[in-house]
Design a protein around this motif. Structure first.
Motif, PDB file in Angstrom:
ATOM      1  N   HIS A   1       0.801  -1.220   0.000  1.00 43.90           N
ATOM      2  CA  HIS A   1       0.000   0.000   0.000  1.00 43.90           C
ATOM      3  C   HIS A   1       0.836   1.274   0.000  1.00 43.90           C
ATOM      4  CE1 HIS A   1      -3.239  -2.750   0.859  1.00 43.90           C
ATOM      5  NE2 HIS A   1      -2.501  -3.252   1.832  1.00 43.90           N
ATOM      6  N   MET A   2       2.146   1.149   0.129  1.00 44.35           N
ATOM      7  CA  MET A   2       3.038   2.305   0.240  1.00 44.35           C
ATOM      8  C   MET A   2       3.607   2.715  -1.115  1.00 44.35           C
ATOM      9  SD  MET A   2       3.421   2.979   3.575  1.00 44.35           S
ATOM     10  CE  MET A   2       4.976   3.828   3.597  1.00 44.35           C
ATOM     11  N   PRO A   3       3.677   4.017  -1.366  1.00 46.98           N
ATOM     12  CA  PRO A   3       4.334   4.478  -2.600  1.00 46.98           C
ATOM     13  C   PRO A   3       5.808   4.048  -2.597  1.00 46.98           C
ATOM     14  CG  PRO A   3       3.256   6.290  -1.435  1.00 46.98           C
ATOM     15  CD  PRO A   3       3.187   5.104  -0.550  1.00 46.98           C
ATOM     16  N   GLY A   4       6.289   3.619  -3.747  1.00 43.96           N
ATOM     17  CA  GLY A   4       7.686   3.215  -3.873  1.00 43.96           C
ATOM     18  C   GLY A   4       7.999   1.847  -3.307  1.00 43.96           C
ATOM     19  N   MET A   5       6.972   1.112  -2.902  1.00 46.14           N
ATOM     20  CA  MET A   5       7.177  -0.223  -2.356  1.00 46.14           C
ATOM     21  C   MET A   5       6.183  -1.189  -2.983  1.00 46.14           C
ATOM     22  SD  MET A   5       8.200   0.218   1.602  1.00 46.14           S
ATOM     23  CE  MET A   5       8.898  -1.423   1.523  1.00 46.14           C
ATOM     24  N   GLY A   6       6.425  -2.455  -2.768  1.00 50.26           N
ATOM     25  CA  GLY A   6       5.523  -3.470  -3.273  1.00 50.26           C
ATOM     26  C   GLY A   6       5.818  -4.806  -2.631  1.00 50.26           C
ATOM     27  N   LEU A   7       4.937  -5.747  -2.844  1.00 49.04           N
ATOM     28  CA  LEU A   7       5.106  -7.107  -2.358  1.00 49.04           C
ATOM     29  C   LEU A   7       5.205  -8.006  -3.588  1.00 49.04           C
ATOM     30  CD1 LEU A   7       5.164  -8.834   0.250  1.00 49.04           C
ATOM     31  CD2 LEU A   7       2.723  -9.203  -0.088  1.00 49.04           C
ATOM     32  N   LEU A   8       6.382  -8.566  -3.794  1.00 49.48           N
ATOM     33  CA  LEU A   8       6.646  -9.408  -4.958  1.00 49.48           C
ATOM     34  C   LEU A   8       6.372 -10.861  -4.608  1.00 49.48           C
ATOM     35  CD1 LEU A   8       7.836  -9.588  -7.857  1.00 49.48           C
ATOM     36  CD2 LEU A   8      10.043 -10.021  -6.758  1.00 49.48           C
TER      37      LEU A   8
ATOM     38  N   ASN B   1      11.422  -2.350  -2.678  1.00 49.79           N
ATOM     39  CA  ASN B   1      11.154  -1.115  -3.412  1.00 49.79           C
ATOM     40  C   ASN B   1      10.728  -1.475  -4.817  1.00 49.79           C
ATOM     41  OD1 ASN B   1      13.755  -0.029  -1.548  1.00 49.79           O
ATOM     42  ND2 ASN B   1      11.927   1.232  -1.604  1.00 49.79           N
ATOM     43  N   ALA B   2       9.742  -0.753  -5.328  1.00 44.41           N
ATOM     44  CA  ALA B   2       9.237  -0.988  -6.681  1.00 44.41           C
ATOM     45  C   ALA B   2       8.807   0.347  -7.258  1.00 44.41           C
ATOM     46  CB  ALA B   2       8.065  -1.952  -6.647  1.00 44.41           C
ATOM     47  N   PHE B   3       9.332   0.655  -8.438  1.00 49.14           N
ATOM     48  CA  PHE B   3       9.019   1.927  -9.079  1.00 49.14           C
ATOM     49  C   PHE B   3       8.476   1.667 -10.479  1.00 49.14           C
ATOM     50  CE2 PHE B   3      12.649   2.619  -6.214  1.00 49.14           C
ATOM     51  CZ  PHE B   3      12.066   3.512  -5.324  1.00 49.14           C
ATOM     52  N   PRO B   4       7.378   2.348 -10.837  1.00 48.32           N
ATOM     53  CA  PRO B   4       6.811   2.147 -12.176  1.00 48.32           C
ATOM     54  C   PRO B   4       7.730   2.688 -13.263  1.00 48.32           C
ATOM     55  CG  PRO B   4       5.614   3.871 -11.007  1.00 48.32           C
ATOM     56  CD  PRO B   4       6.620   3.306 -10.051  1.00 48.32           C
ATOM     57  N   THR B   5       7.718   2.010 -14.396  1.00 50.70           N
ATOM     58  CA  THR B   5       8.414   2.472 -15.603  1.00 50.70           C
ATOM     59  C   THR B   5       7.355   2.635 -16.691  1.00 50.70           C
ATOM     60  OG1 THR B   5       8.831   0.226 -16.398  1.00 50.70           O
ATOM     61  CG2 THR B   5      10.531   1.221 -14.985  1.00 50.70           C
ATOM     62  N   ARG B   6       7.783   2.981 -17.870  1.00 48.41           N
ATOM     63  CA  ARG B   6       6.853   3.175 -18.982  1.00 48.41           C
ATOM     64  C   ARG B   6       6.036   1.921 -19.271  1.00 48.41           C
ATOM     65  NH1 ARG B   6       7.944   1.879 -23.907  1.00 48.41           N
ATOM     66  NH2 ARG B   6      10.178   1.918 -23.594  1.00 48.41           N
ATOM     67  N   ASP B   7       6.668   0.745 -19.145  1.00 52.05           N
ATOM     68  CA  ASP B   7       5.979  -0.497 -19.522  1.00 52.05           C
ATOM     69  C   ASP B   7       5.909  -1.546 -18.413  1.00 52.05           C
ATOM     70  OD1 ASP B   7       8.653  -1.119 -19.476  1.00 52.05           O
ATOM     71  OD2 ASP B   7       8.679  -2.097 -21.425  1.00 52.05           O
ATOM     72  N   GLY B   8       6.290  -1.172 -17.197  1.00 46.38           N
ATOM     73  CA  GLY B   8       6.263  -2.139 -16.105  1.00 46.38           C
ATOM     74  C   GLY B   8       6.800  -1.545 -14.816  1.00 46.38           C
ATOM     75  N   TYR B   9       7.772  -2.243 -14.235  1.00 50.78           N
ATOM     76  CA  TYR B   9       8.350  -1.812 -12.961  1.00 50.78           C
ATOM     77  C   TYR B   9       9.847  -2.091 -12.943  1.00 50.78           C
ATOM     78  CZ  TYR B   9       3.750  -1.052 -11.042  1.00 50.78           C
ATOM     79  OH  TYR B   9       2.493  -0.558 -10.827  1.00 50.78           O
TER      80      TYR B   9
ATOM     81  N   THR C   1       1.286  -3.518  -5.526  1.00 54.29           N
ATOM     82  CA  THR C   1       1.739  -2.186  -5.160  1.00 54.29           C
ATOM     83  C   THR C   1       0.584  -1.211  -5.257  1.00 54.29           C
ATOM     84  OG1 THR C   1       3.377  -0.446  -5.605  1.00 54.29           O
ATOM     85  CG2 THR C   1       2.601  -1.715  -7.501  1.00 54.29           C
ATOM     86  N   ARG C   2       0.503  -0.326  -4.287  1.00 55.64           N
ATOM     87  CA  ARG C   2      -0.575   0.661  -4.222  1.00 55.64           C
ATOM     88  C   ARG C   2      -1.940  -0.020  -4.274  1.00 55.64           C
ATOM     89  NH1 ARG C   2       1.666   5.917  -5.275  1.00 55.64           N
ATOM     90  NH2 ARG C   2      -0.198   6.599  -4.198  1.00 55.64           N
TER      91      ARG C   2
ATOM     92  N   VAL D   1      14.373  11.237  -6.143  1.00 51.13           N
ATOM     93  CA  VAL D   1      14.479  11.235  -4.687  1.00 51.13           C
ATOM     94  C   VAL D   1      15.116   9.951  -4.158  1.00 51.13           C
ATOM     95  CG1 VAL D   1      12.161  10.308  -4.269  1.00 51.13           C
ATOM     96  CG2 VAL D   1      13.222  11.808  -2.575  1.00 51.13           C
ATOM     97  N   ALA D   2      14.989   8.847  -4.879  1.00 53.94           N
ATOM     98  CA  ALA D   2      15.546   7.566  -4.436  1.00 53.94           C
ATOM     99  C   ALA D   2      17.003   7.381  -4.848  1.00 53.94           C
ATOM    100  CB  ALA D   2      14.711   6.413  -4.994  1.00 53.94           C
TER     101      ALA D   2
END
Length: 140
Positions: A25-32, A48-56, A82-83, A106-107
């Motif tokens: 639920h946190m921005p910049g994070m995820g559960l893989l 940590n997980a950040f979106p890209t143009r076509d994925g993460y 994520t989110r 920022v990261a």
């Protein structure tokens, strides 16, 4: 230099149990969610997980020999929550990028301080999204 393996072990035993509940639920994070390459067991790893143009893009904070990295590369992907949204990811590839250009500005300094310059890039599968997140956390 990536973060020490002793910290990874501590996180797996202690921190991941708590982080696994909030990371989806946190921005910049995820559960893989990924499958063990030898055991076939399903693991859930907060990271940590950040979106890209076509994925993460997922920073490799404990080195490319981390179990989650090896599992995802062997399987070609996994599921990321994520989110509050779960997406199926594929086409896993390990990339070295000393500029850390794929992560938010920022990261970059924090990852730089930790010596992180390897990332797993994943592409979102067509029609690969769901609104039901997996529960719990039990992987590295």
């Amino acid at each position: 230099m990536v973060l020490p393996k002793t910290l990874a072990r501590f996180n797996r035993i202690a921190t991941n149990r708590v982080a696994g509940r909030i990371a989806p639920h946190m921005p910049g994070m995820g559960l893989l969610t990924h499958v063990g390459r030898r055991s076939g067991r399903r693991y859930r790893t907060p990271l940590n997980a950040f979106p890209t143009r076509d994925g993460y893009v997922l920073p490799v904070t404990y080195g490319a020999d981390s179990d989650w990295v090896r599992n995802v590369l062997a399987a070609g992907g996994g599921d990321l929550t994520t989110r509050g949204r779960t997406v199926r990811l594929e086409q896993a590839r390990l990339v070295t990028d000393r500029t850390r250009a794929a992560v938010p500005a920022v990261a970059r300094p924090l990852l730089g301080l930790a010596g992180v310059d390897e990332f797993v890039f994943l592409t979102e599968a067509a029609g690969g999204s769901s609104d039901t997140p997996p529960s719990g956390s039990d992987g590295d």
